[in-house]
Design a protein around this motif. Structure first.
Motif, PDB file in Angstrom:
ATOM      1  N   MET A  51       0.839  -1.181   0.000  1.00 39.99           N
ATOM      2  CA  MET A  51       0.000   0.000   0.000  1.00 39.99           C
ATOM      3  C   MET A  51       0.885   1.245   0.000  1.00 39.99           C
ATOM      4  N   SER A  52       0.509   2.219  -0.777  1.00 41.84           N
ATOM      5  CA  SER A  52       1.304   3.434  -0.937  1.00 41.84           C
ATOM      6  C   SER A  52       0.945   4.477   0.111  1.00 41.84           C
ATOM      7  N   THR A  53       1.903   5.330   0.411  1.00 41.06           N
ATOM      8  CA  THR A  53       1.664   6.495   1.262  1.00 41.06           C
ATOM      9  C   THR A  53       1.615   7.704   0.344  1.00 41.06           C
ATOM     10  N   CYS A  54       0.400   8.128   0.003  1.00 41.01           N
ATOM     11  CA  CYS A  54       0.193   9.208  -0.956  1.00 41.01           C
ATOM     12  C   CYS A  54       0.286  10.565  -0.269  1.00 41.01           C
ATOM     13  N   SER A  55       0.634  11.579  -1.055  1.00 38.55           N
ATOM     14  CA  SER A  55       0.746  12.929  -0.491  1.00 38.55           C
ATOM     15  C   SER A  55       0.365  13.982  -1.519  1.00 38.55           C
ATOM     16  N   LEU A  56       0.008  15.145  -1.016  1.00 41.22           N
ATOM     17  CA  LEU A  56      -0.184  16.341  -1.820  1.00 41.22           C
ATOM     18  C   LEU A  56       0.825  17.369  -1.349  1.00 41.22           C
ATOM     19  N   THR A  57       1.436  18.063  -2.283  1.00 47.75           N
ATOM     20  CA  THR A  57       2.322  19.181  -1.972  1.00 47.75           C
ATOM     21  C   THR A  57       1.731  20.415  -2.635  1.00 47.75           C
ATOM     22  N   PHE A  58       1.383  21.379  -1.811  1.00 49.69           N
ATOM     23  CA  PHE A  58       0.828  22.638  -2.293  1.00 49.69           C
ATOM     24  C   PHE A  58       1.911  23.704  -2.209  1.00 49.69           C
ATOM     25  N   VAL A  59       2.016  24.542  -3.226  1.00 50.06           N
ATOM     26  CA  VAL A  59       2.843  25.745  -3.135  1.00 50.06           C
ATOM     27  C   VAL A  59       1.883  26.922  -3.186  1.00 50.06           C
ATOM     28  N   LYS A  60       2.048  27.829  -2.227  1.00 47.19           N
ATOM     29  CA  LYS A  60       1.176  28.996  -2.113  1.00 47.19           C
ATOM     30  C   LYS A  60       2.014  30.260  -2.176  1.00 47.19           C
ATOM     31  N   ASP A  61       1.407  31.317  -2.715  1.00 50.61           N
ATOM     32  CA  ASP A  61       2.102  32.601  -2.760  1.00 50.61           C
ATOM     33  C   ASP A  61       1.797  33.404  -1.493  1.00 50.61           C
ATOM     34  N   ASP A  62       2.287  34.640  -1.444  1.00 51.80           N
ATOM     35  CA  ASP A  62       2.137  35.452  -0.237  1.00 51.80           C
ATOM     36  C   ASP A  62       0.692  35.857   0.050  1.00 51.80           C
ATOM     37  N   THR A  63      -0.224  35.626  -0.896  1.00 50.13           N
ATOM     38  CA  THR A  63      -1.648  35.892  -0.649  1.00 50.13           C
ATOM     39  C   THR A  63      -2.388  34.606  -0.269  1.00 50.13           C
ATOM     40  N   ASN A  64      -1.645  33.522  -0.082  1.00 51.64           N
ATOM     41  CA  ASN A  64      -2.179  32.201   0.266  1.00 51.64           C
ATOM     42  C   ASN A  64      -2.911  31.549  -0.916  1.00 51.64           C
ATOM     43  N   ARG A  65      -2.661  32.032  -2.131  1.00 49.76           N
ATOM     44  CA  ARG A  65      -3.242  31.451  -3.341  1.00 49.76           C
ATOM     45  C   ARG A  65      -2.411  30.234  -3.741  1.00 49.76           C
ATOM     46  N   VAL A  66      -3.070  29.113  -3.973  1.00 49.72           N
ATOM     47  CA  VAL A  66      -2.377  27.890  -4.371  1.00 49.72           C
ATOM     48  C   VAL A  66      -1.972  27.998  -5.838  1.00 49.72           C
ATOM     49  N   VAL A  67      -0.676  27.875  -6.097  1.00 50.67           N
ATOM     50  CA  VAL A  67      -0.178  27.921  -7.468  1.00 50.67           C
ATOM     51  C   VAL A  67       0.207  26.534  -7.977  1.00 50.67           C
ATOM     52  N   MET A  68       0.290  25.555  -7.063  1.00 48.67           N
ATOM     53  CA  MET A  68       0.622  24.187  -7.468  1.00 48.67           C
ATOM     54  C   MET A  68       0.043  23.203  -6.467  1.00 48.67           C
ATOM     55  N   ASN A  69      -0.465  22.096  -6.996  1.00 50.16           N
ATOM     56  CA  ASN A  69      -0.927  20.978  -6.184  1.00 50.16           C
ATOM     57  C   ASN A  69      -0.347  19.725  -6.826  1.00 50.16           C
ATOM     58  N   MET A  70       0.687  19.172  -6.211  1.00 46.50           N
ATOM     59  CA  MET A  70       1.385  18.008  -6.764  1.00 46.50           C
ATOM     60  C   MET A  70       1.048  16.773  -5.933  1.00 46.50           C
ATOM     61  N   TYR A  71       0.551  15.761  -6.611  1.00 44.95           N
ATOM     62  CA  TYR A  71       0.218  14.476  -5.987  1.00 44.95           C
ATOM     63  C   TYR A  71       1.381  13.523  -6.195  1.00 44.95           C
ATOM     64  N   ARG A  72       1.791  12.878  -5.116  1.00 49.51           N
ATOM     65  CA  ARG A  72       2.825  11.842  -5.231  1.00 49.51           C
ATOM     66  C   ARG A  72       2.239  10.548  -4.706  1.00 49.51           C
ATOM     67  N   GLU A 120      -0.009  15.991   3.735  1.00 48.82           N
ATOM     68  CA  GLU A 120      -0.009  17.198   2.922  1.00 48.82           C
ATOM     69  C   GLU A 120       1.158  18.074   3.343  1.00 48.82           C
ATOM     70  N   TYR A 121       1.794  18.672   2.360  1.00 51.43           N
ATOM     71  CA  TYR A 121       2.877  19.630   2.577  1.00 51.43           C
ATOM     72  C   TYR A 121       2.422  20.951   1.979  1.00 51.43           C
ATOM     73  N   HIS A 122       2.335  21.979   2.796  1.00 54.75           N
ATOM     74  CA  HIS A 122       1.912  23.308   2.361  1.00 54.75           C
ATOM     75  C   HIS A 122       3.128  24.223   2.428  1.00 54.75           C
ATOM     76  N   ILE A 123       3.629  24.604   1.272  1.00 48.31           N
ATOM     77  CA  ILE A 123       4.822  25.444   1.179  1.00 48.31           C
ATOM     78  C   ILE A 123       4.363  26.842   0.775  1.00 48.31           C
ATOM     79  N   THR A 124       4.644  27.820   1.618  1.00 49.61           N
ATOM     80  CA  THR A 124       4.329  29.205   1.309  1.00 49.61           C
ATOM     81  C   THR A 124       5.634  29.924   1.003  1.00 49.61           C
TER      82      THR A 124
END
Length: 134
Positions: free
Chosen positions: A1-22, A92-96
């Protein structure tokens, strides 16, 4: 079974510019450590000068570099719509990212009505220490 993740990159306004699924190894000592190794030397800038090594020119630039780093062929890593939130992820990884630097928040995803749990929030250096403890 896999350990899935989402990595979000957000800008300084908290707008999501990327959502990467691994699809696998999404736990902090796996993907978390790999993200830390990638992010630890990145400096956020506003405009590129002559020295453009280890810099990201805003959140969009950082997001593109993350995809380029982690995507090495078909499968494994996918981009989802920025508003997608339920992709079967375990973590989930939220990178601002902005000119003041990079912050990271790590969440253990909720399931079956359970709420997500925040595991870490802070700077990149602390993120690296957190991932090594996992």
């Amino acid at each position: 079974m896999s350990t899935c993740s989402l990595t979000f990159v957000k800008d300084d306004t908290n707008r999501v510019v990327m959502n990467m699924y691994r699809q696998c190894d999404g736990y902090p000592s796996g993907l978390g450590t790999e993200l830390y190794e990638f992010l630890k030397d990145i400096k956020m800038v506003n405009g590129l000068g002559s020295g453009s090594e280890n810099v990201a020119n805003g959140a969009g630039c950082l997001a593109a570099q993350i995809v380029a780093h982690f995507k090495d062929g078909p499968g494994g890593v996918y981009l989802h719509h920025p508003s997608s939130k339920d992709c079967g992820q375990d973590y989930e990884y939220h990178i601002t990212a902005d000119t003041s630097g990079i912050t990271v928040k790590v969440m253990e995803a909720g399931w079956s009505g359970h709420r997500a749990k925040k595991l870490y929030q802070g700077d990149v250096e602390g993120f690296g220490a957190f991932c090594k403890k996992d």
